[in-house]
Design a protein around this motif. Structure first.
Motif, PDB file in Angstrom:
ATOM      1  N   SER A   1       0.831  -1.209   0.000  1.00  0.00           N
ATOM      2  CA  SER A   1       0.000   0.000   0.000  1.00  0.00           C
ATOM      3  C   SER A   1       0.864   1.257   0.000  1.00  0.00           C
ATOM      4  O   SER A   1       1.986   1.257   0.501  1.00  0.00           O
ATOM      5  CB  SER A   1      -0.948   0.016   1.198  1.00  0.00           C
ATOM      6  OG  SER A   1      -0.236   0.045   2.427  1.00  0.00           O
ATOM      7  N   GLY A   2       0.317   2.325  -0.589  1.00  0.00           N
ATOM      8  CA  GLY A   2       1.060   3.574  -0.732  1.00  0.00           C
ATOM      9  C   GLY A   2       0.778   4.562   0.387  1.00  0.00           C
ATOM     10  O   GLY A   2      -0.146   4.384   1.197  1.00  0.00           O
ATOM     11  N   ARG A   3       1.566   5.625   0.401  1.00  0.00           N
ATOM     12  CA  ARG A   3       1.507   6.601   1.482  1.00  0.00           C
ATOM     13  C   ARG A   3       1.016   7.951   0.980  1.00  0.00           C
ATOM     14  O   ARG A   3       1.007   8.237  -0.210  1.00  0.00           O
ATOM     15  CB  ARG A   3       2.892   6.746   2.123  1.00  0.00           C
ATOM     16  CG  ARG A   3       3.411   5.442   2.722  1.00  0.00           C
ATOM     17  CD  ARG A   3       4.896   5.498   3.021  1.00  0.00           C
ATOM     18  NE  ARG A   3       5.388   4.249   3.610  1.00  0.00           N
ATOM     19  CZ  ARG A   3       5.736   3.166   2.928  1.00  0.00           C
ATOM     20  NH1 ARG A   3       5.670   3.187   1.597  1.00  0.00           N
ATOM     21  NH2 ARG A   3       6.160   2.098   3.536  1.00  0.00           N
TER      22      ARG A   3
ATOM     23  N   SER B   1      -3.207   8.869  -2.798  1.00  0.00           N
ATOM     24  CA  SER B   1      -1.958   8.431  -2.178  1.00  0.00           C
ATOM     25  C   SER B   1      -1.112   7.725  -3.237  1.00  0.00           C
ATOM     26  O   SER B   1      -1.581   7.431  -4.337  1.00  0.00           O
ATOM     27  CB  SER B   1      -2.242   7.499  -0.996  1.00  0.00           C
ATOM     28  OG  SER B   1      -3.137   6.465  -1.363  1.00  0.00           O
ATOM     29  N   VAL B   2       0.139   7.462  -2.924  1.00  0.00           N
ATOM     30  CA  VAL B   2       1.057   6.855  -3.895  1.00  0.00           C
ATOM     31  C   VAL B   2       0.535   5.470  -4.297  1.00  0.00           C
ATOM     32  O   VAL B   2       0.223   4.648  -3.436  1.00  0.00           O
ATOM     33  CB  VAL B   2       2.465   6.708  -3.298  1.00  0.00           C
ATOM     34  CG1 VAL B   2       3.397   6.006  -4.299  1.00  0.00           C
ATOM     35  CG2 VAL B   2       3.031   8.073  -2.924  1.00  0.00           C
ATOM     36  N   PRO B   3       0.424   5.165  -5.578  1.00  0.00           N
ATOM     37  CA  PRO B   3       0.028   3.823  -6.000  1.00  0.00           C
ATOM     38  C   PRO B   3       1.087   2.788  -5.626  1.00  0.00           C
ATOM     39  O   PRO B   3       2.264   2.963  -5.941  1.00  0.00           O
ATOM     40  CB  PRO B   3      -0.098   3.941  -7.521  1.00  0.00           C
ATOM     41  CG  PRO B   3      -0.233   5.409  -7.798  1.00  0.00           C
ATOM     42  CD  PRO B   3       0.573   6.089  -6.728  1.00  0.00           C
ATOM     43  N   GLY B   4       0.661   1.714  -4.966  1.00  0.00           N
ATOM     44  CA  GLY B   4       1.624   0.716  -4.523  1.00  0.00           C
ATOM     45  C   GLY B   4       1.613  -0.579  -5.310  1.00  0.00           C
ATOM     46  O   GLY B   4       2.481  -1.443  -5.102  1.00  0.00           O
TER      47      GLY B   4
ATOM     48  N   PHE C   1       7.110   9.160  -5.146  1.00  0.00           N
ATOM     49  CA  PHE C   1       7.292   7.910  -5.883  1.00  0.00           C
ATOM     50  C   PHE C   1       8.672   7.312  -5.604  1.00  0.00           C
ATOM     51  O   PHE C   1       8.811   6.106  -5.380  1.00  0.00           O
ATOM     52  CB  PHE C   1       7.129   8.150  -7.386  1.00  0.00           C
ATOM     53  CG  PHE C   1       5.732   8.514  -7.797  1.00  0.00           C
ATOM     54  CD1 PHE C   1       4.807   7.525  -8.111  1.00  0.00           C
ATOM     55  CD2 PHE C   1       5.326   9.845  -7.873  1.00  0.00           C
ATOM     56  CE1 PHE C   1       3.523   7.849  -8.496  1.00  0.00           C
ATOM     57  CE2 PHE C   1       4.047  10.179  -8.256  1.00  0.00           C
ATOM     58  CZ  PHE C   1       3.136   9.180  -8.568  1.00  0.00           C
ATOM     59  N   ASP C   2       9.687   8.164  -5.621  1.00  0.00           N
ATOM     60  CA  ASP C   2      11.062   7.719  -5.442  1.00  0.00           C
ATOM     61  C   ASP C   2      11.266   7.033  -4.093  1.00  0.00           C
ATOM     62  O   ASP C   2      12.029   6.064  -3.982  1.00  0.00           O
ATOM     63  CB  ASP C   2      11.999   8.920  -5.571  1.00  0.00           C
ATOM     64  CG  ASP C   2      13.457   8.542  -5.392  1.00  0.00           C
ATOM     65  OD1 ASP C   2      13.965   7.739  -6.196  1.00  0.00           O
ATOM     66  OD2 ASP C   2      14.084   9.028  -4.434  1.00  0.00           O
ATOM     67  N   GLN C   3      10.602   7.514  -3.060  1.00  0.00           N
ATOM     68  CA  GLN C   3      10.795   6.969  -1.717  1.00  0.00           C
ATOM     69  C   GLN C   3       9.838   5.835  -1.378  1.00  0.00           C
ATOM     70  O   GLN C   3       9.925   5.249  -0.295  1.00  0.00           O
ATOM     71  CB  GLN C   3      10.670   8.094  -0.680  1.00  0.00           C
ATOM     72  CG  GLN C   3      11.763   9.128  -0.783  1.00  0.00           C
ATOM     73  CD  GLN C   3      11.825  10.045   0.431  1.00  0.00           C
ATOM     74  OE1 GLN C   3      11.262   9.751   1.482  1.00  0.00           O
ATOM     75  NE2 GLN C   3      12.516  11.163   0.288  1.00  0.00           N
ATOM     76  N   HIS C   4       8.928   5.501  -2.297  1.00  0.00           N
ATOM     77  CA  HIS C   4       7.953   4.455  -1.974  1.00  0.00           C
ATOM     78  C   HIS C   4       8.610   3.083  -1.859  1.00  0.00           C
ATOM     79  O   HIS C   4       9.477   2.718  -2.647  1.00  0.00           O
ATOM     80  CB  HIS C   4       6.860   4.370  -3.042  1.00  0.00           C
ATOM     81  CG  HIS C   4       5.953   3.189  -2.830  1.00  0.00           C
ATOM     82  ND1 HIS C   4       4.984   3.172  -1.851  1.00  0.00           N
ATOM     83  CD2 HIS C   4       5.899   1.969  -3.426  1.00  0.00           C
ATOM     84  CE1 HIS C   4       4.368   2.004  -1.865  1.00  0.00           C
ATOM     85  NE2 HIS C   4       4.899   1.262  -2.811  1.00  0.00           N
ATOM     86  N   THR C   5       8.178   2.321  -0.872  1.00  0.00           N
ATOM     87  CA  THR C   5       8.597   0.932  -0.704  1.00  0.00           C
ATOM     88  C   THR C   5       7.405   0.093  -0.254  1.00  0.00           C
ATOM     89  O   THR C   5       6.531   0.570   0.461  1.00  0.00           O
ATOM     90  CB  THR C   5       9.708   0.788   0.355  1.00  0.00           C
ATOM     91  OG1 THR C   5       9.259   1.353   1.593  1.00  0.00           O
ATOM     92  CG2 THR C   5      10.987   1.480  -0.083  1.00  0.00           C
ATOM     93  N   SER C   6       7.388  -1.157  -0.689  1.00  0.00           N
ATOM     94  CA  SER C   6       6.468  -2.132  -0.116  1.00  0.00           C
ATOM     95  C   SER C   6       7.113  -2.724   1.134  1.00  0.00           C
ATOM     96  O   SER C   6       8.308  -2.544   1.379  1.00  0.00           O
ATOM     97  CB  SER C   6       6.172  -3.247  -1.118  1.00  0.00           C
ATOM     98  OG  SER C   6       5.541  -2.742  -2.273  1.00  0.00           O
TER      99      SER C   6
ATOM    100  N   PHE D   1      -5.800   7.178 -10.708  1.00  0.00           N
ATOM    101  CA  PHE D   1      -5.216   7.172  -9.365  1.00  0.00           C
ATOM    102  C   PHE D   1      -6.272   6.781  -8.339  1.00  0.00           C
ATOM    103  O   PHE D   1      -7.433   7.184  -8.413  1.00  0.00           O
ATOM    104  CB  PHE D   1      -4.671   8.558  -9.005  1.00  0.00           C
ATOM    105  CG  PHE D   1      -3.324   8.856  -9.599  1.00  0.00           C
ATOM    106  CD1 PHE D   1      -2.162   8.416  -8.981  1.00  0.00           C
ATOM    107  CD2 PHE D   1      -3.220   9.576 -10.776  1.00  0.00           C
ATOM    108  CE1 PHE D   1      -0.926   8.696  -9.531  1.00  0.00           C
ATOM    109  CE2 PHE D   1      -1.984   9.871 -11.333  1.00  0.00           C
ATOM    110  CZ  PHE D   1      -0.830   9.424 -10.705  1.00  0.00           C
ATOM    111  N   GLN D   2      -5.842   5.993  -7.352  1.00  0.00           N
ATOM    112  CA  GLN D   2      -6.740   5.598  -6.271  1.00  0.00           C
ATOM    113  C   GLN D   2      -7.119   6.804  -5.405  1.00  0.00           C
ATOM    114  O   GLN D   2      -6.492   7.862  -5.461  1.00  0.00           O
ATOM    115  CB  GLN D   2      -6.065   4.546  -5.404  1.00  0.00           C
ATOM    116  CG  GLN D   2      -4.838   5.073  -4.649  1.00  0.00           C
ATOM    117  CD  GLN D   2      -4.147   3.983  -3.839  1.00  0.00           C
ATOM    118  OE1 GLN D   2      -4.649   2.884  -3.678  1.00  0.00           O
ATOM    119  NE2 GLN D   2      -2.970   4.292  -3.316  1.00  0.00           N
TER     120      GLN D   2
END
Length: 577
Positions: A111-113, A144-147, A265-270, A420-421
């Motif tokens: 999930s995204g933040r 939020s960021v798409p995950g 986007f760059d900092q997103h992690t699962s 986008f969600q």
């Protein structure tokens, strides 16, 4: 056990209700009165998804030498194209994987933040300008960021076998050449178009044909999404999170009043997480910990194991009353405690403990509870799609993916092919709440995959998509199998109920269930049951859909085969080889 043929003449059931409710086969020679069809049985592999073409994509990938993880990713990519009313790469993803090599379960939170540059005060000021106290369902604010894409690549890196280019190729072909739109998806697509067309970007150009939603059987193409899939196939997950697509999304957001930036986007992690479980009469139900709502199902089971549901009878007033009251208790805890664990610590061990469940069970009486408060687990500390796949080696995947509300925010970056969600709508604006909005935080999330083991062996990979129905559906499926002896298909087709009106994680910290909420039932629930529930103080209605979308795969270790089941309320299919 025979299905009731009671006439519900006191209630009007619309055509939609008839479409979405259970199709009972009263004269099946097997005696399985609650099934719409037999289980699908296959020796080597199985897939069950909400779209038949996606199921075939999954099987084709496994026939090419791919495993269940490859097949799940391929099917998810296909459904993101074919069922944009429920999911897509603009949304989030969660998965539970049984890995045959290590003989254990793995959980993935994809999930995204929320945007790093969007403060609480900015959100509050924007809501005041809009005349709202909660986040809206559409537009830029709830994005939020798409995950999902990062989730695909995390799954693939850890377990995958085929190249991602091979996995995504079927969906690229369907995006460019077109696919026929199925019946229920066409219905929801038509509902979404007028709501989302006014949003920034190119929703109309991407998701309509001459300004109209595609009709059942009409061929629909999304070459823009095909191009995005091609970029992922060529350049990997960084094409979306650190590449040209990222810069296109950043530029669009800046030009149209959005809040996501390249940095988000760059900092997103699962996150790989440990699934948690409880034992219910020898069966272990596994769920993922918050920010999702999966442990609500575990809380319900810890309460329900204190009652003899089998003796009460399927869909009797006693059984539904007991299960609804357990749901009320679990959902008040859900509203208070479930949130992003990176920002607050939840008493998960206490919430799902037998001792806490036993104490909460004592609160269930003969009458419907009108007021329900969250408990004190600290004392005991110690629109969405669902799909599942299984392969010849014994790997099984339980995967759920969503845009949140139907087709999401309605915001479409021209040329990228996805919406986008709007998952950010699930934040609370109460500063004292665990789920309060904060930058870089995962909102409370409703989508949850499930998995059942027995004796340490994988048994059933399943899910029941659909908002707050999901944990209630997980429990009903397990109870149908364990307490009522139903087979895999019967357990999903049997008439369902759901309770609504509980406090939500978007509400304030001091909220509690004040008026008992209400129960919705499908038409297969006898009117005699409905009448007795009313006499006990429940408000009861016949629902018009909204009872979830079920898919499941069971491993038969004795015969060495898989059994598959697909939701009769959806357009889906279970198939194997």
């Amino acid at each position: 056990m025979k299905a009731s043929t009671s006439v519900v003449s006191a209630f009007a059931v619309s055509a939609l209700g008839l479409l979405c409710c259970t199709a009972l086969a009263y004269d099946r020679i097997t005696g399985h009165d609650f099934t719409s069809r037999s289980e699908v049985i296959a020796q080597h592999a199985m897939a069950a998804t909400s779209h038949p073409l996606a199921t075939q994509v999954a099987l084709d990938i496994m026939k090419q030498g791919g495993n269940a993880i490859d097949a799940a990713i391929a099917a998810n990519a296909a459904i993101g194209l074919m069922e944009p009313t429920g999911n897509g790469i603009g949304g989030d993803l969660y998965a539970i994987v049984w890995d045959a090599k290590t003989e254990r379960l793995y959980g993935l939170n994809g999930s995204g933040r929320s945007p790093l540059g969007l403060s609480y005060d900015q959100v509050a000021a924007e809501l005041e300008r809009m005349g709202r106290t909660d986040l809206p369902p559409h537009g830029m604010l709830p994005i939020s960021v798409p995950g999902a894409i990062d989730g695909w690549f995390e799954l693939h890196q850890k377990f995958g076998q085929l190249p991602m280019a091979t996995i995504l190729q079927p969906s690229i072909d369907y995006a460019e050449q077109g696919f026929p739109v199925t019946e229920l998806i066409a219905y929801y697509w038509n509902r979404s178009v007028p709501l989302l067309s006014p949003q920034p970007g190119d929703f109309v150009g991407t998701f309509t044909i001459d300004g109209q939603a595609p009709r059942k059987g009409q061929i629909f193409k999304n070459p823009a999404l095909g191009a995005t899939y091609r970029a992922l196939a060529t350049d990997g997950r960084d094409a979306f999170y650190r590449g040209e697509l990222t810069r296109v999304m950043d530029r669009f957001m800046r030009e149209n009043g959005g809040y996501l930036r390249y940095e988000d986007f760059d900092q997103h992690t699962s996150t790989w997480v440990e699934p948690v479980s409880v034992d219910y009469k020898g069966y272990e139900l596994w769920e993922l910990p918050p920010n999702g709502q999966g442990i609500a199902a575990l809380q319900m089971l810890q309460i329900l194991k204190n009652f003899d549901l089998a003796a009460m009878g399927f869909n009797s007033a006693d059984s539904i009353h007991t299960m609804v009251e357990a749901k009320k208790l679990a959902f008040e805890d859900r509203a208070k405690f479930y949130a992003d664990s990176d920002f607050s610590q939840q008493p998960i061990a206490g919430l799902i403990s037998e001792a806490y469940g036993r104490e909460r069970a004592k609160l269930i009486g003969e009458r419907a509870a009108q007021r329900v408060d969250a408990g004190n687990p600290h004392l005991y500390e110690g629109d969405t799609i669902y799909l599942t796949t299984a392969d010849k080696d014994g790997n099984m995947v339980s995967l759920i993916q969503s845009n949140y509300r139907g087709m999401g925010s309605g915001v479409v970056v021209p040329g990228l092919g996805f919406v986008f969600q709007d998952r950010g709508q699930m934040f609370s604006m109460d500063k004292n709440h665990a789920n309060v909005y904060e930058p870089g935080k995962r909102p409370f999330n409703t989508i949850i995959p499930a998995f059942i083991t027995k004796g340490g062996k994988p048994l059933i990979s399943y899910g029941v998509m659909g908002g707050a129905m999901q944990p209630q559906g997980h429990v009903q499926i397990l109870v149908n199998i364990v307490d009522y002896g139903m087979n895999l298909q019967e357990a999903g087709d049997a008439a369902r109920w759901q309770h609504l009106g509980s406090t939500e994680p978007t509400d304030g910290q001091a909220m509690y269930l004040k008026n008992g909420g209400y129960i919705e039932v499908e038409r297969g629930v006898p009117y005699s049951t409905v009448r007795e529930l009313m006499q006990r103080g429940h408000q009861v209605r016949y629902g018009l859909g909204g009872f979830g979308g079920y898919q499941a795969i069971m491993r038969d270790h004795t015969n060495g085969v898989y059994l598959g089941a697909s939701e009769s309320r959806k357009d889906g299919q279970a198939a194997g080889y």
